[in-house]
Motif scaffolding. Structure first.
Motif, mmCIF file in Angstrom:
data_model
loop_
_atom_site.group_PDB
_atom_site.id
_atom_site.type_symbol
_atom_site.label_atom_id
_atom_site.label_comp_id
_atom_site.label_asym_id
_atom_site.label_seq_id
_atom_site.Cartn_x
_atom_site.Cartn_y
_atom_site.Cartn_z
ATOM 1 N N MET A 38 0.830 -1.208 0.000
ATOM 2 C CA MET A 38 0.000 0.000 0.000
ATOM 3 C C MET A 38 0.864 1.258 0.000
ATOM 4 N N LYS A 39 1.934 1.244 0.756
ATOM 5 C CA LYS A 39 2.819 2.412 0.804
ATOM 6 C C LYS A 39 3.447 2.694 -0.556
ATOM 7 N N LEU A 40 3.695 1.640 -1.299
ATOM 8 C CA LEU A 40 4.286 1.791 -2.632
ATOM 9 C C LEU A 40 3.230 2.000 -3.716
ATOM 10 N N GLU A 41 1.959 1.984 -3.312
ATOM 11 C CA GLU A 41 0.809 2.129 -4.219
ATOM 12 C C GLU A 41 0.748 1.021 -5.264
ATOM 13 N N ILE A 42 1.273 -0.149 -4.884
ATOM 14 C CA ILE A 42 1.080 -1.348 -5.693
ATOM 15 C C ILE A 42 -0.303 -1.928 -5.390
ATOM 16 N N GLU A 43 -0.647 -1.936 -4.125
ATOM 17 C CA GLU A 43 -2.006 -2.256 -3.698
ATOM 18 C C GLU A 43 -2.671 -0.950 -3.260
ATOM 19 N N ALA A 44 -3.913 -0.745 -3.686
ATOM 20 C CA ALA A 44 -4.653 0.455 -3.289
ATOM 21 C C ALA A 44 -6.092 0.068 -2.941
ATOM 22 N N PRO A 45 -6.267 -0.687 -1.853
ATOM 23 C CA PRO A 45 -7.621 -1.116 -1.488
ATOM 24 C C PRO A 45 -8.497 0.073 -1.110
ATOM 25 N N THR A 46 -9.766 -0.027 -1.463
ATOM 26 C CA THR A 46 -10.707 1.015 -1.074
ATOM 27 C C THR A 46 -11.242 0.785 0.336
ATOM 28 N N HIS A 47 -11.103 -0.457 0.831
ATOM 29 C CA HIS A 47 -11.679 -0.812 2.133
ATOM 30 C C HIS A 47 -10.830 -1.902 2.763
ATOM 31 N N LEU A 48 -10.449 -1.710 4.026
ATOM 32 C CA LEU A 48 -9.704 -2.725 4.767
ATOM 33 C C LEU A 48 -10.606 -3.360 5.819
ATOM 34 N N ILE A 49 -10.521 -4.689 5.915
ATOM 35 C CA ILE A 49 -11.322 -5.438 6.878
ATOM 36 C C ILE A 49 -10.368 -6.096 7.857
ATOM 37 N N ASP A 50 -10.329 -5.602 9.079
ATOM 38 C CA ASP A 50 -9.477 -6.155 10.134
ATOM 39 C C ASP A 50 -10.077 -7.477 10.597
ATOM 40 N N VAL A 51 -9.321 -8.573 10.442
ATOM 41 C CA VAL A 51 -9.834 -9.903 10.789
ATOM 42 C C VAL A 51 -9.202 -10.460 12.065
ATOM 43 N N ASN A 52 -8.487 -9.627 12.801
ATOM 44 C CA ASN A 52 -7.800 -10.131 13.990
ATOM 45 C C ASN A 52 -8.755 -10.615 15.082
ATOM 46 N N GLY A 53 -10.001 -10.153 15.044
ATOM 47 C CA GLY A 53 -10.937 -10.524 16.104
ATOM 48 C C GLY A 53 -11.935 -11.597 15.733
ATOM 49 N N ILE A 54 -11.641 -12.403 14.703
ATOM 50 C CA ILE A 54 -12.650 -13.369 14.261
ATOM 51 C C ILE A 54 -12.393 -14.794 14.760
ATOM 52 N N GLY A 55 -11.464 -14.944 15.703
ATOM 53 C CA GLY A 55 -11.317 -16.218 16.408
ATOM 54 C C GLY A 55 -10.652 -17.334 15.635
ATOM 55 N N LEU A 56 -9.682 -17.009 14.789
ATOM 56 C CA LEU A 56 -9.014 -18.043 14.002
ATOM 57 C C LEU A 56 -7.543 -18.173 14.407
ATOM 58 N N ASP A 57 -7.276 -18.073 15.698
ATOM 59 C CA ASP A 57 -5.896 -18.046 16.178
ATOM 60 C C ASP A 57 -5.516 -19.271 17.008
ATOM 61 N N ARG A 58 -6.185 -20.403 16.761
ATOM 62 C CA ARG A 58 -5.904 -21.600 17.549
ATOM 63 C C ARG A 58 -5.288 -22.704 16.688
ATOM 64 N N ILE A 59 -4.508 -23.566 17.340
ATOM 65 C CA ILE A 59 -3.953 -24.772 16.727
ATOM 66 C C ILE A 59 -4.587 -25.954 17.448
ATOM 67 N N GLU A 60 -5.251 -26.829 16.706
ATOM 68 C CA GLU A 60 -6.038 -27.897 17.319
ATOM 69 C C GLU A 60 -5.781 -29.228 16.624
ATOM 70 N N ASP A 61 -5.831 -30.315 17.397
ATOM 71 C CA ASP A 61 -5.770 -31.651 16.821
ATOM 72 C C ASP A 61 -7.050 -31.928 16.046
ATOM 73 N N THR A 62 -6.938 -32.703 14.980
ATOM 74 C CA THR A 62 -8.113 -33.117 14.223
ATOM 75 C C THR A 62 -8.483 -34.546 14.613
ATOM 76 N N PRO A 63 -9.708 -34.974 14.327
ATOM 77 C CA PRO A 63 -10.105 -36.362 14.646
ATOM 78 C C PRO A 63 -9.235 -37.402 13.955
ATOM 79 N N GLU A 64 -8.611 -37.021 12.841
ATOM 80 C CA GLU A 64 -7.754 -37.966 12.109
ATOM 81 C C GLU A 64 -6.309 -37.944 12.601
ATOM 82 N N ASN A 65 -6.063 -37.283 13.734
ATOM 83 C CA ASN A 65 -4.731 -37.142 14.319
ATOM 84 C C ASN A 65 -3.842 -36.206 13.514
ATOM 85 N N GLY A 66 -4.471 -35.357 12.705
ATOM 86 C CA GLY A 66 -3.727 -34.313 12.034
ATOM 87 C C GLY A 66 -3.714 -33.049 12.865
ATOM 88 N N LEU A 67 -3.549 -31.912 12.218
ATOM 89 C CA LEU A 67 -3.464 -30.639 12.926
ATOM 90 C C LEU A 67 -4.195 -29.574 12.116
#
Length: 316
Positions: A38-67
């Motif tokens: 954005m500072k270089l004006e390569i990206e020039a979004p008209t609207h920014l959506i802050d997603v830091n508060g949407i609860g996607l910050d966890r690491i969890e085991d899966t039922p298949e023993n994955g992650l």
């Protein structure tokens, strides 16, 4: 930097709907790539959506023993996670090979996955670039291309994918989870997630308008010796000339992905079947469609030497 509007989303569905509603909207979390653009004006979004508060910050085991790794898990936390270090060591090593500690503290899993190229012509707004301005031309084709792609490129773009994390995710057969503005979830194999440039290099992934990455899922551990080796011009804070992520089993079979050589993490599963015939056979299959320039032809033999070093290390 041009003016833009801003909102904080409270859920993935809300964020996705907002991105679909406003033309040229962008998600922002750590901002380690987007803000620079954005500072270089390569990206020039008209609207920014802050997603830091949407609860996607966890690491969890899966039922298949994955992650299951939330899209907003920071690179530092992911690299240090006990199960990642124990069962998916190639991912931890790849993350630690990228950027600096300060950037890893801010950078997110989804942000790294969607990281844009570091091609110098993409960053130079005085130069034509099809990725930045479709139809303008590719300056790299006739320019200085030492850092750029030798395979997977096209007559419209030879930029490389810069992410170390993506190479490790490719060798681990990760799956990308998303939600679209209608609330519909889908799972995308990482092999299909990033697109080759073809004649539309500005379209870098298969994501649709408003679709948001919610998580990256790893399958159950495959064991073996896991190695990430990165060859670069200096020992820290530099992008790969060539990198190799490998999972090598005791019987000598291996999964191998290569970074620094293509517009996406480069893995050819058929090349792995050549392992009993030797490194030259594997490299020949991996690089079968290579179209190097005079400046980056060294990358083809460098892939062979780096892969040989990785396999030698796996036997020690």
């Amino acid at each position: 930097m041009k003016a833009f509007t801003f909102e904080r989303a409270k859920s993935p569905a809300e964020a996705s709907a907002a991105a679909a509603r406003v033309d040229n909207a962008k998600f922002i979390a750590g901002g380690t790539n987007l803000l620079d653009l954005m500072k270089l004006e390569i990206e020039a979004p008209t609207h920014l959506i802050d997603v830091n508060g949407i609860g996607l910050d966890r690491i969890e085991d899966t039922p298949e023993n994955g992650l299951r790794i939330g899209a907003l898990v920071r690179n530092t936390d992911l690299a240090a996670h006990e199960r990642v270090r124990r069962d998916y060591g190639v991912l931890s090593r790849a993350l630690l090979a990228g950027a600096s500690g300060q950037l890893r503290n801010k950078a997110t899993t989804a942000g790294n996955l969607l990281q844009r190229t570091r091609c110098p012509y993409f960053y130079d707004t005085a130069q034509p670039c099809n990725k930045r301005q479709p139809g303008s031309g590719c300056s790299a084709l006739e320019g200085y291309s030492r850092q750029l792609a030798v395979v997977g490129g096209s007559d419209h773009c030879i930029a490389t994918n810069p992410s170390d994390m993506n190479v490790a995710l490719r060798v681990l057969d990760a799956t990308i989870e998303t939600v679209n503005p209608d609330g519909i979830a889908r799972s995308i194999p990482i092999a299909d997630f990033q697109r080759l440039p073809g004649d539309t290099p500005e379209i870098e992934t298969v994501l649709e308008k408003g679709e948001i990455v919610t998580a990256v899922t790893l399958p159950k551990p495959v064991g073996g010796t896991q190695i990430y080796r990165k060859v670069r011009d200096r020992s820290s804070y530099a992008f790969a000339l060539v990198s190799v992520a490998a999972v090598v089993q005791v019987d000598g079979t291996a999964h191998v992905a290569v970074g620094g050589v293509a517009p996406k993490p480069w893995r050819i599963e058929a090349a792995e079947a050549e392992m009993p015939r030797g490194i030259k056979s594997v490299t020949a299959r991996l690089m079968a469609d290579a179209r190097p320039t005079e400046h980056n032809a060294f990358k083809v033999p460098l892939v062979e030497r780096t892969l040989a070093a990785v396999l030698a290390e796996s036997r020690t």
